[in-house]
Structures are given as C-alpha cells and as structure tokens.
Design a protein around this motif. Structure first.
Motif, PDB file in Angstrom:
ATOM      1  N   ALA A  12     -19.494 -11.545  -9.598  1.00 58.44           N
ATOM      2  CA  ALA A  12     -18.692 -10.528  -8.908  1.00 58.44           C
ATOM      3  C   ALA A  12     -19.582  -9.375  -8.456  1.00 58.44           C
ATOM      4  N   MET A  13     -20.496  -8.961  -9.306  1.00 59.13           N
ATOM      5  CA  MET A  13     -21.409  -7.874  -8.937  1.00 59.13           C
ATOM      6  C   MET A  13     -22.311  -8.307  -7.788  1.00 59.13           C
ATOM      7  N   ARG A  14     -22.692  -9.574  -7.761  1.00 59.41           N
ATOM      8  CA  ARG A  14     -23.480 -10.102  -6.644  1.00 59.41           C
ATOM      9  C   ARG A  14     -22.718  -9.925  -5.334  1.00 59.41           C
ATOM     10  N   LEU A  15     -21.429 -10.243  -5.354  1.00 53.30           N
ATOM     11  CA  LEU A  15     -20.607 -10.105  -4.143  1.00 53.30           C
ATOM     12  C   LEU A  15     -20.450  -8.641  -3.736  1.00 53.30           C
ATOM     13  N   LEU A  16     -20.304  -7.768  -4.710  1.00 52.16           N
ATOM     14  CA  LEU A  16     -20.120  -6.340  -4.421  1.00 52.16           C
ATOM     15  C   LEU A  16     -21.420  -5.650  -4.023  1.00 52.16           C
ATOM     16  N   TRP A  17     -22.543  -6.289  -4.261  1.00 52.58           N
ATOM     17  CA  TRP A  17     -23.858  -5.677  -4.035  1.00 52.58           C
ATOM     18  C   TRP A  17     -24.109  -5.353  -2.566  1.00 52.58           C
ATOM     19  N   ASP A  18     -23.295  -5.897  -1.673  1.00 53.09           N
ATOM     20  CA  ASP A  18     -23.476  -5.604  -0.247  1.00 53.09           C
ATOM     21  C   ASP A  18     -23.055  -4.180   0.110  1.00 53.09           C
ATOM     22  N   GLY A  19     -22.496  -3.455  -0.857  1.00 55.97           N
ATOM     23  CA  GLY A  19     -22.128  -2.062  -0.632  1.00 55.97           C
ATOM     24  C   GLY A  19     -20.737  -1.870  -0.057  1.00 55.97           C
ATOM     25  N   ARG A  20     -20.055  -2.949   0.250  1.00 59.73           N
ATOM     26  CA  ARG A  20     -18.711  -2.842   0.819  1.00 59.73           C
ATOM     27  C   ARG A  20     -17.656  -2.928  -0.283  1.00 59.73           C
ATOM     28  N   GLU A  21     -16.442  -2.648   0.110  1.00 60.26           N
ATOM     29  CA  GLU A  21     -15.302  -2.782  -0.771  1.00 60.26           C
ATOM     30  C   GLU A  21     -14.741  -4.197  -0.615  1.00 60.26           C
ATOM     31  N   HIS A  22     -14.386  -4.834  -1.743  1.00 62.92           N
ATOM     32  CA  HIS A  22     -13.866  -6.201  -1.704  1.00 62.92           C
ATOM     33  C   HIS A  22     -12.538  -6.272  -2.451  1.00 62.92           C
ATOM     34  N   CYS A  23     -11.586  -6.958  -1.840  1.00 54.62           N
ATOM     35  CA  CYS A  23     -10.279  -7.175  -2.454  1.00 54.62           C
ATOM     36  C   CYS A  23     -10.427  -8.160  -3.614  1.00 54.62           C
TER      37      CYS A  23
ATOM     38  N   CYS B 114      -8.484 -10.382  -4.256  1.00 52.16           N
ATOM     39  CA  CYS B 114      -8.133 -11.713  -3.732  1.00 52.16           C
ATOM     40  C   CYS B 114      -9.371 -12.426  -3.195  1.00 52.16           C
ATOM     41  N   GLU B 115     -10.280 -11.677  -2.579  1.00 50.22           N
ATOM     42  CA  GLU B 115     -11.536 -12.260  -2.087  1.00 50.22           C
ATOM     43  C   GLU B 115     -12.422 -12.695  -3.250  1.00 50.22           C
ATOM     44  N   LEU B 116     -12.521 -11.846  -4.266  1.00 49.29           N
ATOM     45  CA  LEU B 116     -13.325 -12.188  -5.438  1.00 49.29           C
ATOM     46  C   LEU B 116     -12.777 -13.440  -6.114  1.00 49.29           C
ATOM     47  N   MET B 117     -11.447 -13.528  -6.223  1.00 52.86           N
ATOM     48  CA  MET B 117     -10.819 -14.702  -6.821  1.00 52.86           C
ATOM     49  C   MET B 117     -11.186 -15.961  -6.051  1.00 52.86           C
ATOM     50  N   ARG B 118     -11.068 -15.885  -4.735  1.00 50.96           N
ATOM     51  CA  ARG B 118     -11.342 -17.052  -3.881  1.00 50.96           C
ATOM     52  C   ARG B 118     -12.808 -17.463  -3.982  1.00 50.96           C
ATOM     53  N   GLU B 119     -13.710 -16.500  -3.870  1.00 50.41           N
ATOM     54  CA  GLU B 119     -15.147 -16.793  -3.899  1.00 50.41           C
ATOM     55  C   GLU B 119     -15.613 -17.332  -5.247  1.00 50.41           C
ATOM     56  N   LEU B 120     -15.000 -16.848  -6.318  1.00 53.07           N
ATOM     57  CA  LEU B 120     -15.463 -17.213  -7.658  1.00 53.07           C
ATOM     58  C   LEU B 120     -14.594 -18.270  -8.327  1.00 53.07           C
ATOM     59  N   GLY B 121     -13.514 -18.672  -7.672  1.00 51.61           N
ATOM     60  CA  GLY B 121     -12.640 -19.698  -8.233  1.00 51.61           C
ATOM     61  C   GLY B 121     -11.945 -19.262  -9.506  1.00 51.61           C
ATOM     62  N   ALA B 122     -11.543 -17.996  -9.556  1.00 44.47           N
ATOM     63  CA  ALA B 122     -10.910 -17.451 -10.758  1.00 44.47           C
ATOM     64  C   ALA B 122      -9.453 -17.095 -10.475  1.00 44.47           C
ATOM     65  N   SER B 123      -8.623 -17.202 -11.495  1.00 47.04           N
ATOM     66  CA  SER B 123      -7.229 -16.790 -11.362  1.00 47.04           C
ATOM     67  C   SER B 123      -7.166 -15.262 -11.275  1.00 47.04           C
ATOM     68  N   GLN B 124      -6.017 -14.760 -10.836  1.00 46.47           N
ATOM     69  CA  GLN B 124      -5.846 -13.307 -10.701  1.00 46.47           C
ATOM     70  C   GLN B 124      -5.988 -12.619 -12.051  1.00 46.47           C
ATOM     71  N   SER B 125      -5.372 -13.166 -13.086  1.00 41.85           N
ATOM     72  CA  SER B 125      -5.447 -12.512 -14.395  1.00 41.85           C
ATOM     73  C   SER B 125      -6.868 -12.531 -14.952  1.00 41.85           C
ATOM     74  N   ARG B 126      -7.564 -13.640 -14.779  1.00 38.82           N
ATOM     75  CA  ARG B 126      -8.952 -13.742 -15.257  1.00 38.82           C
ATOM     76  C   ARG B 126      -9.859 -12.768 -14.505  1.00 38.82           C
ATOM     77  N   MET B 127      -9.688 -12.711 -13.183  1.00 36.07           N
ATOM     78  CA  MET B 127     -10.523 -11.815 -12.380  1.00 36.07           C
ATOM     79  C   MET B 127     -10.243 -10.359 -12.741  1.00 36.07           C
ATOM     80  N   SER B 128      -8.983 -10.024 -12.940  1.00 37.15           N
ATOM     81  CA  SER B 128      -8.625  -8.654 -13.312  1.00 37.15           C
ATOM     82  C   SER B 128      -9.240  -8.262 -14.647  1.00 37.15           C
ATOM     83  N   ARG B 129      -9.239  -9.191 -15.604  1.00 35.25           N
ATOM     84  CA  ARG B 129      -9.868  -8.893 -16.909  1.00 35.25           C
ATOM     85  C   ARG B 129     -11.366  -8.640 -16.747  1.00 35.25           C
TER      86      ARG B 129
END
Length: 98
Positions: free
Chosen positions: A19-30, A32-47
C-alpha cells in the motif's frame, strides 16, 4: 514522532508495504483502488490502513462512502528516510512526486 520500531513494525506486513508503494507517487488514493490493486477486502484494507495511520505514515480523508489516503505530509526527515529505505529494499524505485 513515532519510534523506528513502530514505523518498521507497520511496514513489516507485506500488504501494508505494498500500500505504501502505491501511495509513494505522492497522490491521494481511494481505498477502493488500494483494495483492487492489492486484492484485499474492504475490511482487511481498512485495518491495514489504520495501522499505517496510527504509525503516522498516512493521512486520510472521507469522500462520500470511501476514504482516500496519502503519505502524511509532515513526515520527519528520519521517518521519511526509514520509509524510503524500506521501499528501496522491497524493490520500489525512487519517489516520482512530492
């Protein structure tokens, strides 16, 4: 500032590091995007994002039903260096945007 142990502990989990790798571009990410990119459920990603937020590495903003995350803008030089080193060791290229 959080201790190096707290920061490294937050980054030690592969999903959080990815997740930090994805955020490292300096932009804001939803989440939902993190979930899709990392294959994680909403609850898991939120934790995972809660751990990163508690470690002071990310900040969040609610946008309707979703939450958007970005790298914390006020990272200390030491924290930034730890994060950069962890990402470099995991194969992430240098940051492209501030």
């Amino acid at each position: 500032m959080k201790s190096a142990v707290e920061i490294l502990s937050a980054l030690a989990e592969p999903t959080r590091l990815a997740a930090m790798r994805l955020l490292w571009d300096g932009r804001e990410h939803c989440v939902c995007e993190l979930m899709r990119e990392l294959g994680a459920s909403q609850s898991r990603m939120s934790r995972h994002m809660s751990v990163l937020r508690n470690a002071g590495l990310v900040v969040d903003r609610r946008d309707a039903q979703w939450v958007r995350y970005r790298i914390a803008p006020d990272l200390s030089a030491e924290t930034f260096a730890l994060l950069e080193a962890a990402l470099a060791l995991s194969g992430k290229p240098q940051r492209v945007a501030a």
